[in-house]
Design an enzyme around this catalytic site. Structure first.
Site, PDB file in Angstrom:
ATOM      1  N   ASP A  54       0.816  -1.219   0.000  1.00 51.17           N
ATOM      2  CA  ASP A  54       0.000   0.000   0.000  1.00 51.17           C
ATOM      3  C   ASP A  54       0.851   1.271   0.000  1.00 51.17           C
ATOM      4  O   ASP A  54       0.318   2.372   0.133  1.00 51.17           O
ATOM      5  CB  ASP A  54      -0.914   0.031   1.237  1.00 51.17           C
ATOM      6  N   ARG A  66      -9.879   5.347  11.048  1.00 51.95           N
ATOM      7  CA  ARG A  66      -8.427   5.208  11.073  1.00 51.95           C
ATOM      8  C   ARG A  66      -7.760   6.169  12.073  1.00 51.95           C
ATOM      9  O   ARG A  66      -7.116   5.746  13.014  1.00 51.95           O
ATOM     10  CB  ARG A  66      -7.845   5.448   9.683  1.00 51.95           C
ATOM     11  N   HIS A  83     -11.370   7.122   4.932  1.00 54.27           N
ATOM     12  CA  HIS A  83     -10.443   8.253   5.095  1.00 54.27           C
ATOM     13  C   HIS A  83     -11.190   9.503   4.635  1.00 54.27           C
ATOM     14  O   HIS A  83     -11.956   9.435   3.667  1.00 54.27           O
ATOM     15  CB  HIS A  83      -9.206   8.116   4.186  1.00 54.27           C
ATOM     16  N   CYS A  93      -5.118   9.762  -2.977  1.00 47.24           N
ATOM     17  CA  CYS A  93      -4.381   8.837  -2.096  1.00 47.24           C
ATOM     18  C   CYS A  93      -2.950   8.642  -2.587  1.00 47.24           C
ATOM     19  O   CYS A  93      -2.048   8.415  -1.792  1.00 47.24           O
ATOM     20  CB  CYS A  93      -5.047   7.464  -2.065  1.00 47.24           C
TER      21      CYS A  93
END
Ligand code: ARG
Length: 283
Positions: free
Chosen positions: A82, A153, A182, A276
């Site tokens: 990731d 998160r 997120h 992201c």
């Protein structure tokens, strides 16, 4: 010949938008994979196409460069599938970087890699957070304030810590839909005063807070949010976003922005898109 003008008496005038050159940090998806599931988009039983992910990432980087921005690149590390999601590498404003503390152990190996990059880049003030804090994935700079997500998160206590470390007001926004885990999956900062967001991704109190602070916000549809349209990168004029988010692109155009569609469907298999994959190194 007749010239017809479209008159929209009820809509406010569209402000002139201006692009500001940005500096970004990205990480190539060399070791991209979906080997664990820490959000509802990830399905480890379906293998990813790494070459396709690399092509899409290269094209995204090219788009940023063609728009006149600077793109720094951090070396990817094997075993950190990731790491391509550079927005989760930290929060950088001027000479200060706040590193990250991931909620899930699978990603914790990325923490030091990004801090090392910040050090090598000459960012002198570097902090390790005490509480779970997933960097710009959950903390977006909008003008002078930080819009900070919590619920899935980033720990709410990290927000207070950030306010102290960065000397900015932090607005806590509670996320309630696991698909939008997120804040950067549910809200896009378009310029210092304009945002786009999906109200249903936020708690009623956070929705009210957003409505109060951003009365002119673009309200996105669930369909556009589901294809990660809100995971967009804006320079104040150009808005780089997932190509599938056609409704949001039209809304942006109506409001004087220039949507720049990109293919990010392979990265989406891990639950991410353009934003992201792009950490903004704020001046
Ligand atoms: N698979 C990654 C995770 O669940 C995706 C991160 C996406 N990044 C973001 N800024 N929303 O952590």
């Amino acid at each position: 010949m007749t010239v017809s003008t479209r008159v929209r008496p009820s809509s406010p005038p569209v402000p002139a938008r201006r692009a500001t050159p940005q500096r970004y940090l990205m990480c190539p998806p060399t070791y991209f994979a979906v080997t664990y599931a820490i959000n509802p988009w990830m399905d480890p039983s379906r293998p990813v196409d790494v070459e396709r992910a690399v092509r899409q990432w290269d094209a995204l980087r090219r788009v940023h460069l063609d728009l006149g921005h600077t793109v720094e690149v951090i070396d990817p590390e094997p075993g950190l599938p990731d790491m391509v999601f550079a927005a989760n590498g930290g929060i950088v404003i001027g000479d200060t970087a706040v590193g990250v503390k991931f909620r899930y152990p699978e990603r914790r190996g990325e923490q030091e890699a990004y801090l090392d990059w910040f050090a090598a880049a000459g960012i002198t003030r570097r902090h390790r957070p005490t509480f779970d804090n997933e960097g710009e994935g959950d903390v977006l700079l909008a003008g002078d304030v930080l819009l900070a997500g919590t619920g899935f998160r980033t720990d709410r206590r990290a927000h207070a810590e950030l306010a102290t470390l960065l000397g900015r007001e932090v607005v806590t926004l509670e996320l309630v839909d696991p698909r939008f885990y997120h804040v950067d999956t549910a809200l896009a900062v378009l310029d210092g005063t304009t945002v786009a967001y999906l109200p249903a991704a936020f708690s009623p109190a956070s929705r009210a807070e957003l409505a109060r602070r951003f009365p002119d916000a673009i309200i996105a549809s669930e369909a556009d949010a589901e294809v990660f349209g809100l995971n967009a990168v804006s320079d104040g004029l150009h808005v780089v976003l997932a190509a599938e988010a056609v409704g949001l692109a039209a809304q942006l155009r109506d409001r004087g922005f220039v949507p720049v569609p990109v293919a990010t469907d392979e990265l989406r298999r891990a639950g991410g898109s353009a934003k992201c994959a792009t950490l903004v190194l704020h001046p």
